[in-house]
Structures are given as C-alpha cells and as structure tokens.
Design a protein around this motif. Structure first.
Motif, short mmCIF file in Angstrom:
data_model
loop_
_atom_site.label_atom_id
_atom_site.label_comp_id
_atom_site.label_asym_id
_atom_site.label_seq_id
_atom_site.Cartn_x
_atom_site.Cartn_y
_atom_site.Cartn_z
N CYS A 173 0.80 -1.22 0.00
CA CYS A 173 0.00 0.00 0.00
C CYS A 173 0.84 1.27 0.00
O CYS A 173 0.30 2.36 -0.27
CB CYS A 173 -0.91 0.03 1.22
SG CYS A 173 -2.08 -1.32 1.30
N GLY A 174 2.10 1.15 0.34
CA GLY A 174 2.93 2.35 0.43
C GLY A 174 2.59 3.20 1.64
O GLY A 174 2.81 4.42 1.62
N VAL A 175 2.06 2.58 2.69
CA VAL A 175 1.69 3.29 3.92
C VAL A 175 2.39 2.60 5.08
O VAL A 175 2.36 1.37 5.19
CB VAL A 175 0.16 3.26 4.15
CG1 VAL A 175 -0.19 3.97 5.45
CG2 VAL A 175 -0.57 3.90 2.98
N ASP A 176 3.04 3.38 5.95
CA ASP A 176 3.80 2.77 7.04
C ASP A 176 2.87 2.07 8.02
O ASP A 176 1.72 2.48 8.24
CB ASP A 176 4.65 3.81 7.75
CG ASP A 176 3.82 4.87 8.46
OD1 ASP A 176 3.50 4.67 9.64
OD2 ASP A 176 3.48 5.88 7.80
N ARG A 177 3.40 1.02 8.61
CA ARG A 177 2.61 0.16 9.50
C ARG A 177 2.08 0.92 10.71
O ARG A 177 0.95 0.68 11.15
CB ARG A 177 3.47 -1.02 9.94
CG ARG A 177 2.77 -2.00 10.84
CD ARG A 177 3.57 -3.27 11.04
NE ARG A 177 3.01 -4.12 12.08
CZ ARG A 177 3.39 -5.36 12.31
NH1 ARG A 177 4.33 -5.92 11.56
NH2 ARG A 177 2.84 -6.06 13.28
N ALA A 178 2.86 1.87 11.23
CA ALA A 178 2.42 2.62 12.41
C ALA A 178 1.18 3.45 12.11
O ALA A 178 0.27 3.56 12.95
CB ALA A 178 3.56 3.52 12.89
N SER A 179 1.11 4.03 10.93
CA SER A 179 -0.06 4.83 10.57
C SER A 179 -1.30 3.95 10.40
O SER A 179 -2.40 4.33 10.81
CB SER A 179 0.21 5.61 9.28
OG SER A 179 1.22 6.56 9.48
N ILE A 180 -1.11 2.78 9.79
CA ILE A 180 -2.23 1.85 9.65
C ILE A 180 -2.75 1.46 11.03
O ILE A 180 -3.97 1.43 11.27
CB ILE A 180 -1.82 0.61 8.84
CG1 ILE A 180 -1.38 1.00 7.43
CG2 ILE A 180 -2.97 -0.39 8.78
CD1 ILE A 180 -0.80 -0.15 6.62
N ARG A 181 -1.82 1.18 11.93
CA ARG A 181 -2.21 0.77 13.28
C ARG A 181 -2.94 1.90 14.00
O ARG A 181 -3.98 1.67 14.65
CB ARG A 181 -0.97 0.35 14.07
CG ARG A 181 -1.27 -0.08 15.51
CD ARG A 181 -0.03 -0.59 16.22
NE ARG A 181 -0.35 -0.93 17.59
CZ ARG A 181 -0.92 -2.07 17.99
NH1 ARG A 181 -1.23 -2.98 17.08
NH2 ARG A 181 -1.18 -2.30 19.25
N ARG A 182 -2.44 3.10 13.89
CA ARG A 182 -3.08 4.23 14.57
C ARG A 182 -4.51 4.42 14.08
O ARG A 182 -5.44 4.64 14.87
CB ARG A 182 -2.26 5.50 14.34
CG ARG A 182 -2.76 6.69 15.16
CD ARG A 182 -1.92 7.91 14.91
NE ARG A 182 -2.46 9.06 15.65
CZ ARG A 182 -2.36 10.31 15.26
NH1 ARG A 182 -1.74 10.61 14.12
NH2 ARG A 182 -2.87 11.29 15.99
N ALA A 183 -4.71 4.31 12.79
CA ALA A 183 -6.05 4.47 12.24
C ALA A 183 -6.97 3.34 12.70
O ALA A 183 -8.12 3.58 13.08
CB ALA A 183 -5.98 4.51 10.72
#
Length: 714
Positions: free
Chosen positions: A285-295
């Motif tokens: 997805c080109g999105v860092d894992r931490a941002s996915i987790r936060r969302a």
C-alpha cells in the motif's frame, strides 16, 4: 439573445423576481433562490443567488451552485432540433425530428433486431425522466440495451451494499448524525471539492473531538482535516483495510454480540485474516505500518463511527470487493443501525441515487427490482399493462454498450443527459464506436462532444425549467419545481419520450401530461420493491421538504436510519466477505513507469458540459492540468506550468503541469472535466469489475514527455 429575453419574460422590466429552485450539480441537492433584477444600469438583468434553508446543506451553496444560472442562461444553449446534413447541423422542426428518429429506429430494428438499438441515460436526470427512459426502452423499443453514466459513479458501492446489507442507499443514516460521531473514515472522497456544502458536518465533528481518518493518494482540502492521512498507493485500498481489520481483531476490538446476533460469515473472514502479514500490507500500500495501526485503533476503540467511500476506492476493477471490505470493518465493530453509526457512499451526480433505482440500469426495473426476477417482471408488467413475456432480458453495462457499438451489434443509440465520449474509459474506442452508428440521437442542453457526432440533436430544458424529483445522497426524495417557462423550442426529457413513444404506437402507455403524473405511476411501480416510494407524493414533498425512502405508505414518515433492527436480506442478517489482497490490474513497468489517477476539481462537474459554459467557473479552471510531485517532475525534466504529453497503452493527452508536493511520487493526477486532447479518459483502463462492471478508472500506467519549445512554455 434568447436566454436574456427569457429572463426578461419571466421577471418583467422592473423589480426583482425570485426563482425558487435546487442546484443541478452534486448529490447534496442544495435548495436556492435565483434573484433576477431587471432595469439595471448595464441594460441586462442582474442576477444573484442565495442558499435556501434545507436539511441537507443548511442553506449553504458552493461556487458551482452560485453560478449554475450562467449555463442555464448561456447563449450556447440549444434552441431547436438540429439535423446533420453534409457534415453540418441545420435547424429542423420537432415534427421532422420525431419522424426521422421513429423511421430510422424502426428500420434498424426491422433489419437487425430489436437489440440493435440502445439507450444511454444519466445520473442527473430526474426520477421521472429516468423512470420513463427505462420504460421507453422496454415498452416502446423492447430493447435490452439500456444503461447510464451512473455505472461509473455508484455501481461498486451499490452492488457491495446489496450483497452486504440487502439494500443500496447512499447513506444508511442522516447527515445530521455526522457531527456526533467519535471517528470518521473518508476513503477516496474529497468532500471539500466535490460536496463542499457538507464540510461543516465534518468540521463540527472535529470540533466535537472526532478522530478523522482520510485515505487518499493526494493531499486535499478534505485531508487537511485528518488526524491520520493514509496516502495509499492507488489500487491497494482493499489490502489497506485488511491490515486495519487484522489489527482490530488482534486487539480484541470486535463487537462479538453484534456479530453473533446480526451477521453471518465472520469465521470465514477471521480465518482469512489470521495469516495476514502486516509488513507485506504496508509495502503493497505504500503506507507505514504505524499509521495503519493508529487508524485501526482509533476506529476500533470509538463507540460511534461512520465510514464514507467514493470514487477513489470504487472506480477500480476490484471496487466492489474493496467497498465490501470497508463494510466488513463497519460490521466487525458493530457501527451501524444506531445513532452516528453507519455507511455512506458519497454519490457524485445530482440524482445518482434515484437515477439507479427506477430502471436505467441494464438489469433493473423500477423500485430496484430485477429484470430477470419473474415476480418482479410480472409486477412491473402489470403496472405497464403489458405481458411479462414482452419485457426484454437484461443488457450490458455502459462501457460494454460502447464495445457493442464498436463491433456493430448496436447500430442506433439514443443518449439523454450524458456525454459518453468523455466519461467512458478508453475514449478513443468509444469515439470510433459512436462514429460507426447508423443513427445517433442526443438530447442535451448544449452541443456536447458527443452531440457533435450526432445525426439528430434535441434541445432539453434546464434545472430552472424542469419539474421533477431528485433523491439526494441520504436517500431523501426532494421536489424541484420549474421556476420559469421553457426557452425557445426546448422540451422536457419526459415530454419528448412521450411524443416519440406515441409515434412508435405506444402513446396510450405514455399519455403523461406532467412530471407529477409520471411520479404517480412510479410510486405504484416501486411499491413493495427495495426502493419503495409508494408513500411519497408531491403534496408530501411540498409540505415536508423531503421524504426518505423506503416509505411504503402515506402514513409512513420515511426511513431516516436503516438497519436498526434487521438488515434487508430475507434472514435479516448482514454478510461478511473475505477480500484478497491484490495488486492493481495494470502495473507500471519500464515503458509506463508512473501511475495515473483521475478525479474532480471544485469548479467543474462531470464532463464539464455545463460548468465550462459558466464564465465564472471556466475562468477559475480554464484548462486541464496534471499534478506531479517535484522530485518526479525533476526526474522527467518537466517544469511547472509547461505542457506535457501523457501516454498510456490506449491513447495520448496533452495537459498543463502543476508541480505539487501534495501527491505521491509514483502517481500523477489529472481531472476528468475536459474533452478532446485534454480528455484523461483517452488514457484510462477499460478493465471491468466482475461484480458491478465498473471500469478501472483510477489506475493506469503512463509515461510522460515534456513538450519543448515555445509551445510548451507557460
């Protein structure tokens, strides 16, 4: 001069006349008043526009609504029927136009069969016109081939809603509930530019402490509100949601009671996600894992929340399943059927909701009935006074109709309220198909890019002159009444369909004298269907401003919030569906190294046929542009403001460049509102979603070439 004379005729030479109307553009359907003051020093009417208080926009208007009167009063409006003779349009009478259309359609069908003729509608038509167009196709012409441009707008969300919930309505709850939600997900929707009068709902939610998640490859006015902006690689939204689902489940944030009592298929979904690799999702997805987790944690922990999707996640070859995955996330957390909890498919077109409910789609009959369901066929046939065996079967989707024209299977086409040469993917093939037709008839306000190819062009009324109902993104049916008389020789859409039907020997089944008469039949035809309008009348709409469907009786107040007790499937349960991670249908390579995605801008609407005729709007966005990241621009030696050639495997466009850091480095963005060499759909991929037949507009592999010399300089 006719448009100016029309204003004078309606207002008189002195004083101010107030025209109560409704914006013709997006799905909010803002109410407004157009005030015309004659006798000004300039010698022409002075016009100003104010929003009128209503439950959706709360009296707000955006720049498009404020200037809609400009296209309605444009000198470019079609005034009378036209026929093409020796490559040029000449004026003809309505009698000659109807006689020519009837004779040529009849000849085509006699020689090549009933299905050699197709009809192509639009999501901006009123409910009455959309209903009548479907009836005209099935009763007057008896062809199976009818579809509409809403196929490119709502089909992925509509089919996903039907499979998951058993019903498709834009919002499952009211707009007013947004401001009290604790968490909001806006996926592939840029409300700040596409439905700007809704933004205060989200800013109020933010002020109330809501956590806002925006999923979009670009930074936009909408993403400026976000607590987390997931700048996803186009075409990988489904995988991103799988990552969020995995985190929600691993953290124990599921609503087990809701799942047990009101859903089915959860165990299959859980098993599907057990082995999911979050690092692989992040890379894809080109999105860092931490941002996915936060969302994921923000949404999972919130006690109330809503999810909104739009074309950014829907216009893909896997758009149906992507929306289903967002609905998985909603169901896993039990956020539906109660206050400030629900799903919203943010409809783009003015009547994108109502336009798909009453018969414009290839497989549908009024009330969201199915044309291949025997009980549905029998009921609608009884309303129309025909034998069910006379109804044709289902046809094909909008782009597939273009392919059939190109192949010579469809030889005559009637287009109403649409501009398919600009709105379809792979526009080069579409243009070739339209040119091969034996008869092309276009009913429009202006000589659009499609109308320029027509054999017969029919002038229609605008939003200021045409009475009818529209269904906004909430599922609220609204009445827009004519504010002035029709100019010159223009006719209402439904009026010309009735006259054509009479010439084809079906006059008794199209003996309507007003839009209200059509609506009365629509009420009956929809009765008992999924989209049940039976309890809605013009009198009610005048008294109550608007009524939500389903509304099965005159005593029913309308359904403001769906699924409070049960879903619309026979067993009352919502359905989970495991969704695979998948790469985009068309990937970049050495020859085509960048991803092209497309969308809208604030100043324009759809293919720009109306808004490009508004001087105030056209001046704000006079030509098409390509957004590109500064590092990508330097790599390809492209300067800000210069012309650039964009090539895909299907075609070429030339547009101006806008260098901006608000877009991913691997992606370029081009709006969809221009035709000709600026038409981004010359490039787009016509691959179709297997469930809903939505084309893959949002991911096309492209290459760039700067145009050098004087021609390419700003």
């Amino acid at each position: 001069m006719a448009s100016r004379d029309q204003v004078d005729q309606d207002t008189g030479r002195e004083g101010i006349t107030e025209l109560a109307t409704q914006c013709p553009f997006c799905s909010v359907q803002c109410k407004m008043t157009v005030m015309v003051e004659c006798g000004s020093s300039a010698g022409r009417p002075a016009i100003r526009v104010e929003g009128t208080m209503n439950a959706a926009s709360e009296g707000r208007l955006c720049v498009k609504g404020m200037n809609a009167h400009q296209h309605a009063n444009s000198r470019e409006r079609l005034q009378y029927p036209l026929a093409k003779r020796d490559g040029e349009f000449i004026r003809i009478t309505w009698e000659e136009a109807f006689a020519t259309i009837q004779e040529r359609l009849t000849t085509i069908q006699q020689i090549h069969g009933r299905d050699a003729v197709g009809l192509y509608g639009g999501g901006s038509l009123s409910n009455e016109s959309a209903y009548l167009l479907g009836k005209f196709a099935r009763v007057a012409l008896r062809t199976r081939y009818i579809d509409y441009n809403g196929r490119f707008c709502m089909s992925a969300a509509a089919s996903a809603g039907m499979k998951t919930f058993g019903i498709d309505r834009g919002l499952t709850n009211r707009l007013a509930e947004i401001q009290d939600a604790e968490c909001l997900i806006l996926a592939g929707t840029n409300i700040a530019e596409c439905q700007p009068t809704l933004m205060p709902y989200f800013t109020r939610a933010k002020d109330n402490g809501a956590f806002i998640i925006v999923i979009d490859p670009r930074e936009t006015g909408t993403s400026a509100l976000a607590d987390v902006h997931l700048k996803v690689k186009p075409g990988t939204d489904a995988a991103l949601v799988n990552g969020m689902l995995k985190i929600v489940m691993d953290e124990g944030l599921v609503d087990q009671s809701f799942i047990r009592k009101r859903t089915k298929g959860f165990e299959e979904l859980k098993h599907h996600l057990d082995g999911l690799d979050l690092d692989a999702v992040s890379v894809l997805c080109g999105v860092d894992r931490a941002s996915i987790r936060r969302a994921a944690l923000a949404y999972g922990r919130a006690s109330t929340g809503m999810i909104f999707t739009a074309r950014g996640v829907e216009q893909h070859v896997d758009g149906h399943m992507t929306v289903r995955n967002f609905l998985n996330l909603l169901l896993v957390t039990g956020k539906i059927g109660r206050p400030s909890c629900g799903y919203g498919a943010v409809t783009g077109q003015g009547n994108g909701q109502g336009g798909r409910e009453h018969g414009q789609k290839a497989d549908q009959l009024p009330g969201y009935r199915l044309i291949e369901n025997e009980q549905d066929r029998e009921y609608v046939a009884s309303v129309w006074g025909i034998n069910p065996a006379e109804l044709p079967g289902k046809g094909v989707s909008a782009y597939e109709m273009m392919e059939l024209m190109h192949a010579g299977d469809i030889r005559g086409l009637f287009v109403m309220g649409s501009n398919p040469i600009v709105s379809n993917p792979n526009a080069g093939l579409v243009e070739e198909g339209l040119e091969r037709l034996e008869l092309l008839v276009v009913a429009d306000i202006f000589l659009s890019e499609t109308a320029k190819l027509a054999d017969i062009v029919l002038p229609v009324t605008s939003y200021l002159e045409n009475t009818g109902t529209m269904t906004n993104l909430e599922g609220r049916v609204l009445l827009r009444e004519a504010a002035r008389a029709a100019p010159a020789e223009s006719k209402h859409d439904w009026q010309m369909l009735c006259e054509l039907a009479a010439g084809l020997g079906q006059g008794e089944r199209f003996a309507f004298r007003s839009a209200e008469q059509i609506f009365e039949e629509l009420r009956i035809a929809s009765r008992g269907g999924i989209a049940d309008y039976y309890g809605i009348t013009y009198d009610r709409l005048r008294r109550e401003e608007g009524v939500y469907w389903p509304c099965p009786s005159l005593e029913h107040e309308g359904t403001k919030r769906l699924f409070e007790e049960r879903f619309a499937h026979p067993d009352g349960l919502a359905v989970f569906a495991p969704v695979d991670n998948r790469r985009p249908e068309e990937e970049t390579d050495v020859d085509y190294p960048l991803i092209l995605t497309n969308g809208r801008v604030l100043e324009h609407y759809l293919t720009g046929v109306q808004t490009r005729r508004s001087p105030s709007l056209a001046a704000r966005a006079i030509e098409n542009v390509m957004e590109i990241h500064p590092r990508t621009a330097r790599k390809y030696r492209i300067e800000d403001g210069a012309l650039v050639r964009i090539d895909s495997r299907r075609g070429t466009v030339v547009v101006r460049t806008r260098v901006t850091s608000k877009i991913r480095e691997d992606t370029v963005f081009v709006p969809m509102h221009w035709g000709g060499i600026q038409n981004v759909n010359r490039l787009t991929n016509p691959a179709l979603d297997p469930f809903c037949r939505m084309p893959d507009f949002k991911v096309s592999a492209v290459r760039l070439e700067p145009i050098t010399g004087e021609e390419g300089r700003p």
